[in-house]
Design a protein around this motif. Structure first.
Motif, PDB file in Angstrom:
ATOM      1  N   CYS A  81     -21.270   9.145 -25.098  1.00  0.00           N
ATOM      2  CA  CYS A  81     -22.134  10.171 -24.480  1.00  0.00           C
ATOM      3  C   CYS A  81     -22.253  11.393 -25.390  1.00  0.00           C
ATOM      4  CB  CYS A  81     -21.584  10.599 -23.121  1.00  0.00           C
ATOM      5  SG  CYS A  81     -22.598  11.894 -22.380  1.00  0.00           S
ATOM      6  N   CYS A 111     -30.429   9.627 -22.135  1.00  0.00           N
ATOM      7  CA  CYS A 111     -30.595   8.983 -23.442  1.00  0.00           C
ATOM      8  C   CYS A 111     -30.205   7.503 -23.405  1.00  0.00           C
ATOM      9  CB  CYS A 111     -29.775   9.716 -24.503  1.00  0.00           C
ATOM     10  SG  CYS A 111     -27.998   9.591 -24.245  1.00  0.00           S
ATOM     11  N   CYS A 146     -27.139  15.423 -17.614  1.00  0.00           N
ATOM     12  CA  CYS A 146     -27.393  14.166 -18.344  1.00  0.00           C
ATOM     13  C   CYS A 146     -28.829  14.209 -18.882  1.00  0.00           C
ATOM     14  CB  CYS A 146     -27.224  13.010 -17.366  1.00  0.00           C
ATOM     15  SG  CYS A 146     -27.899  11.443 -17.932  1.00  0.00           S
ATOM     16  N   CYS A 190     -24.988   5.407 -23.128  1.00  0.00           N
ATOM     17  CA  CYS A 190     -23.790   4.984 -22.409  1.00  0.00           C
ATOM     18  C   CYS A 190     -23.917   3.603 -21.772  1.00  0.00           C
ATOM     19  CB  CYS A 190     -23.487   5.996 -21.304  1.00  0.00           C
ATOM     20  SG  CYS A 190     -24.885   6.253 -20.193  1.00  0.00           S
TER      21      CYS A 190
HETATM   22  S1  SF4 Z   1     -24.929   8.955 -22.674  1.00  0.00           S
HETATM   23 FE1  SF4 Z   1     -25.422   8.443 -20.558  1.00  0.00          FE
HETATM   24  S2  SF4 Z   1     -24.437  10.030 -19.317  1.00  0.00           S
HETATM   25 FE2  SF4 Z   1     -24.471  10.774 -21.424  1.00  0.00          FE
HETATM   26  S3  SF4 Z   1     -26.365  11.994 -21.506  1.00  0.00           S
HETATM   27 FE3  SF4 Z   1     -26.900   9.928 -22.224  1.00  0.00          FE
HETATM   28  S4  SF4 Z   1     -27.603   8.853 -20.382  1.00  0.00           S
HETATM   29 FE4  SF4 Z   1     -26.512  10.706 -19.691  1.00  0.00          FE
END
Ligand code: SF4
Ligand code: SF4
Length: 372
Positions: free
Chosen positions: A352, A291, A288, A294
């Motif tokens: 994601c 970012c 992960c 999600c």
């Molecule tokens: S969307 Fe969520 S689970 Fe996916 S990489 Fe980004 S922080 Fe991690």
């Protein structure tokens, strides 16, 4: 222009639990060091820091430096677009928040198959060209989070898109799910310039296992783990800019020290990095990048990336981190949803960019911390 850009998605916070609480005084000091050392490129987005990053940029940069001293990238939040008129509305909000009259670079944010359909249906491509003709945007492009056939389709059908922002780091370079190498090669084939995001993999390549750090130190005792990651991305010939999401002044000082007079990795350094990448790949349990794409729509307010970071740390550093790891888990789960609260609605997985099986990974975390 120097090849290091300041990514404004992980700014220092007054309250670590509140992404909106940007520490503006600390941020201003970081900006001053960055600018004093000859760097000028800033990268923000509508959604960063729960929509507070653009205003923070205005306070720390736009209101304190003349317009010709900095370069700014902003991005159209594709998930907010329902109809053609939304582009103009959102763009005007961004001009107002950042305080600028034009953006040096403007991207469609996180393009994937679904958002390409939205752009086709709502004349989004024409909107970008129109803003360029009006002088409100100097260069146009997109940040990309999908597979290589989708990228090739965009590059073929839209030669007006000059830049592509790709996630590239030395661990995921040949990953079959991220496809960094393949996407980079396509940009090379179609003559597009590349901006790199997540070169340090959401900070995880700055916190590497001690045996990997020892390999780096043996070769270059003074170089930080982050310097290896950023120099790897900047060494690719088509890359014109590498973003680093800096959170404290020591990171600005470190990153600017080795990027002020950037030297590409030599053959020996490439070999050291390849060895390190192999070891790291074997040690990251959940890749992960923190970012947070999600989390916004999670109906159970589950702190997905925070739980994954805690779990990864436990798996990487073993029993020595078990006490700290449980402490952080308890602290976060006191005010956010627990992994076991997940109702498996699936909205997080749709957003994601790493295509992680978030629901299954949350079960791993739950099994580790909630079993008793
Ligand atoms: S969307 Fe969520 S689970 Fe996916 S990489 Fe980004 S922080 Fe991690
Ligand atoms: S699947 Fe679980 S973690 Fe993902 S958005 Fe739904 S409730 Fe939240």
């Amino acid at each position: 222009m120097k090849k290091l850009g300041f990514g404004l998605m992980r700014l220092p916070l007054l309250d670590p639990r509140n992404p909106k609480s940007i520490d503006i005084d600390h941020f201003k000091k970081m900006v001053d060091v960055f600018m004093e050392r000859g760097f000028t490129y800033f990268d923000t987005a509508y959604t960063y820091h729960q929509s507070k990053s653009e205003a923070a940029f205005r306070m720390a940069v736009q209101e304190r430096y003349p317009r010709d001293r900095f370069t700014l990238t902003d991005k159209m939040p594709m998930w907010e677009v329902r109809q053609e008129s939304d582009y103009e509305r959102l763009f005007n909000v961004q001009l107002q928040r950042t305080g600028v009259e034009y953006f040096d670079y403007y991207w469609f944010h996180t393009l994937n198959k679904g958002y390409v359909d939205v752009l086709d249906r709502t004349n989004g491509w024409d909107f970008a060209l129109r803003k360029q003709k009006e002088g409100r945007v100097r260069n146009i492009g997109f940040s990309f989070h999908d597979d290589s056939p989708t990228l090739e389709r965009i590059l073929k059908e839209h030669p007006e898109m000059e830049y592509v922002q790709l996630q590239i780091n030395y661990v995921d370079w040949d990953s079959p799910s991220i496809e960094s190498a393949r996407c980079y090669e396509l940009c090379e084939k179609y003559g597009r310039k590349v901006i790199v995001m997540e070169p340090v993999k959401g900070g995880s390549l700055a916190q590497i296992p001690s045996e990997v750090e020892a390999i780096f130190k043996e070769h270059s005792p003074e170089a930080s783990p982050a310097s290896w990651a950023i120099r790897f991305a900047a060494s690719l010939p088509k890359v014109v800019m590498v973003l680093s999401g800096m959170s404290e002044i020591s990171q600005v000082e470190d990153n600017t020290s080795f990027m002020a007079d950037f030297q590409p990795l030599d053959d020996e350094e490439q070999l050291v990095l390849a060895r390190a990448a192999g070891m790291i790949k074997n040690s990251i349990a959940i890749p992960c990048t923190s970012c947070h794409y999600c989390t916004d729509g999670c109906p159970m307010n589950i702190a997905i990336p925070e739980y994954f970071a805690i779990y990864n740390s436990l798996k990487q550093f073993g029993k020595s981190s078990a006490f700290n790891s449980r402490f952080y888990f308890n602290r976060i789960s006191a005010y956010r949803g627990k992994p076991s609260d997940c109702i498996e609605c699936g909205q997080c997985e749709e957003h994601c960019p790493q295509h992680l099986p978030i629901i299954d990974n949350l079960k791993l975390v739950s099994g580790e911390y909630e079993k008793n």
